[in-house]
Design an enzyme around this catalytic site. Structure first.
Site, mmCIF file in Angstrom:
data_model
loop_
_atom_site.group_PDB
_atom_site.id
_atom_site.type_symbol
_atom_site.label_atom_id
_atom_site.label_comp_id
_atom_site.label_asym_id
_atom_site.label_seq_id
_atom_site.Cartn_x
_atom_site.Cartn_y
_atom_site.Cartn_z
ATOM 1 N N GLU A 58 0.991 -0.977 0.134
ATOM 2 C CA GLU A 58 -0.048 -0.087 -0.086
ATOM 3 C C GLU A 58 0.946 1.064 0.146
ATOM 4 O OE1 GLU A 58 0.082 -2.646 1.759
ATOM 5 O OE2 GLU A 58 -1.836 -2.689 2.905
ATOM 6 N N CYS A 82 -1.814 -4.126 7.030
ATOM 7 C CA CYS A 82 -1.613 -4.093 8.447
ATOM 8 C C CYS A 82 -1.781 -2.814 9.423
ATOM 9 C CB CYS A 82 -0.305 -4.580 8.409
ATOM 10 S SG CYS A 82 0.587 -3.227 8.597
ATOM 11 N N ALA A 163 5.359 -37.210 -6.789
ATOM 12 C CA ALA A 163 5.399 -37.572 -8.252
ATOM 13 C C ALA A 163 4.882 -38.726 -8.249
ATOM 14 C CB ALA A 163 6.698 -37.185 -9.296
ATOM 15 N N THR A 205 17.211 -40.990 -1.877
ATOM 16 C CA THR A 205 17.272 -39.684 -2.596
ATOM 17 C C THR A 205 18.289 -39.418 -3.568
ATOM 18 O OG1 THR A 205 14.615 -39.883 -2.036
ATOM 19 C CG2 THR A 205 15.830 -38.243 -3.779
ATOM 20 N N ASP A 209 19.011 -40.803 -6.355
ATOM 21 C CA ASP A 209 18.819 -39.754 -8.573
ATOM 22 C C ASP A 209 19.798 -38.770 -8.533
ATOM 23 O OD1 ASP A 209 16.711 -40.964 -8.079
ATOM 24 O OD2 ASP A 209 15.162 -39.352 -7.481
ATOM 25 N N LEU A 213 18.195 -30.073 -7.133
ATOM 26 C CA LEU A 213 17.220 -29.929 -5.954
ATOM 27 C C LEU A 213 17.476 -27.890 -6.148
ATOM 28 C CD1 LEU A 213 17.849 -31.857 -2.581
ATOM 29 C CD2 LEU A 213 16.400 -31.947 -4.470
ATOM 30 N N GLY A 310 12.163 -39.247 -0.491
ATOM 31 C CA GLY A 310 11.116 -40.168 -1.285
ATOM 32 C C GLY A 310 10.771 -40.827 -0.451
ATOM 33 N N ALA A 311 10.361 -42.075 -0.981
ATOM 34 C CA ALA A 311 9.560 -43.092 -0.445
ATOM 35 C C ALA A 311 9.378 -43.454 1.062
ATOM 36 C CB ALA A 311 9.024 -44.493 -0.467
ATOM 37 N N VAL A 313 10.922 -40.879 3.030
ATOM 38 C CA VAL A 313 10.889 -40.562 4.082
ATOM 39 C C VAL A 313 9.003 -39.522 4.549
ATOM 40 C CG1 VAL A 313 10.889 -37.413 4.102
ATOM 41 C CG2 VAL A 313 13.735 -38.785 3.937
#
Ligand SMILES: NC(=O)c1ccc[n+]([C@@H]2O[C@H](COP(=O)([O-])OP(=O)(O)OC[C@H]3O[C@@H](n4cnc5c(N)ncnc54)[C@H](OP(=O)(O)O)[C@@H]3O)[C@@H](O)[C@H]2O)c1
Length: 370
Positions: A58, A82, A163, A205, A209, A213, A310-311, A313
């Site tokens: 603003e 605010c 994914a 991961t 992989d 990141l 991954g799986a 975690v």
């Protein structure tokens, strides 16, 4: 005198929303906010909150106007102004000081310090305040997923991104990096990576992989804080080149969370590579409690973490009820290998307020967890 409300009302607020998004990922711990000032049915000034410590939207908008608003001017702002002194003076004061008599607010500020207070103060001072409803109001709130959670709970917003193939798998087969989704979904992930101040993955991961990141976007590459959850330091090889997160140009933005007493040789390798680590109390399995990791994130001022699997975690975070949000990218592919790592089923997350977006052949389902 009453001035009629413009028929372009929604497009003005939509423009304020687009301005707010210009600061995507840059305002933590503050929210993204955008603002336009309209006179005679035309936008005459715009502003947005660029980053914490800089003027609020603003104030930026009124400064950009460079003169007093005309009588009948309407201010459109995506978030309730605010009402208390923070690092900058309250916006309610700036609005009243400028003589604005009508304000359109996209959504209320969930911050308990403001929540409705800014709107009440404006109304008490005779300003007409119109609160937006419907999809546009929901979009204004959705813009600040991280802020909305963190400011109310005073803890980081933990979102899990997975994914997943049509048959519920996270990879084609064990030990192999796989492309689960297509290019549109992967580009969307990059956008969310740019929003979150931190990304976390498990050791498995990193081993399989070797991910970078980072957020790779048309305007460049950006690296958030990268957190590797690795109780035994199994992602730190002793006789092979180090994975990218420990060896690329952003390695100082990585830290490893490990258990007290994990392998001294691997700690030394990390230290030589310039990668810091954090130690947590070891649990019976030689790992650490993910709840203590979440508390560590809070103590370090992290407002949100995008957890990318991954799986193992994913399952632990879900079982320990540490997750606040889910990004579920669903692909039409099927990975029929019997040992392919599997995601917890979508129903186990208990999603609510979910949204669906089609992304080429894939789709994103995202929402809050109960
Ligand atoms: N499709 C997707 O969205 C997606 C995303 C990421 C990964 N993936 C795939 O998933 C597979 C990797 O998953 P994964 O299940 O094998 O591994 P992971 O979940 O990435 O990592 C699991 C490991 O992380 C460490 N860890 C996790 N939580 C811990 C805790 N609380 N305390 C201590 N250590 C902890 C443990 O290492 P230690 O056993 O050494 O203690 C654990 O074995 C790969 O195939 C990868 O491609 C898919």
């Amino acid at each position: 005198m009453n001035y009629p409300m413009s028929s372009n009302h929604e497009s003005f607020l939509g423009r304020a929303l687009a301005l707010a998004r210009k600061a995507w990922g840059n305002t933590h711990p503050n929210p993204m906010v955008g603002c336009v000032l309209v006179e005679n049915d035309e936008i005459v000034a715009e502003g947005f909150h660029v980053r914490a410590g800089e003027p609020h939207a603003e104030v930026a908008c009124l400064r950009n106007l460079g003169r007093s608003p005309l009588p009948g001017a309407t201010l459109f702002v995506t978030l309730e102004p605010c009402s208390t002194m923070g690092r900058t003076p309250p916006c309610v004061e700036a609005i009243l000081g400028a003589g604005i008599r009508r304000v359109v607010v996209g959504t209320r500020d969930p911050n308990p310090v403001h929540a409705g207070g800014g709107i009440d103060l404006l109304r008490d001072s005779g300003v007409e305040v119109i609160e937006q409803e419907g999809e546009l109001a929901a979009e204004c709130a959705d813009l600040n997923l991280i802020y909305n959670h963190q400011i109310v709970r005073n803890e980081p917003f933990l979102a899990l991104k997975l994914a997943v193939s049509a048959d519920g798998k996270l990879a084609e087969k064990p030990g192999v990096a796989s492309e689960v989704t297509g290019s549109e979904a992967r580009a969307d992930v990059m956008r969310w990576r740019r929003l979150f101040p931190a990304i976390a993955v498990g050791a498995g991961t990193v081993i399989v992989d070797d991910p970078r990141l980072t957020a790779r976007l048309p305007d460049g590459e950006w690296c958030p804080r990268r957190i590797i959850l690795d109780g035994k330091l199994s992602s730190v090889p002793e006789s092979k080149p180090l994975p990218q997160v420990y060896s690329d140009e952003f390695r100082e933005k990585t830290y490893v969370v490990t258990a007290f007493g994990s392998c001294p040789r691997r700690r030394a390798i990390l230290a030589d590579a310039g990668v810091p680590f954090r130690e947590l109390r070891a649990n019976a399995k030689g790992g650490f409690y993910l709840s203590e990791w979440k508390a560590l994130c809070a103590s370090e001022g992290l407002t949100g973490v995008f957890c990318e699997g991954g799986a193992i975690v994913a399952r632990r975070l879900l079982e320990e009820r540490l997750l606040d949000y889910l990004f579920w990218y669903e692909s039409p592919k099927r990975f029929e290998h019997p040992e392919a790592p599997a995601a917890p089923p979508l129903q186990s997350f208990g999603l609510h307020y979910s949204r669906k977006t089609e992304l080429g052949e894939d789709r994103l389902i995202r929402g809050h967890l109960s």
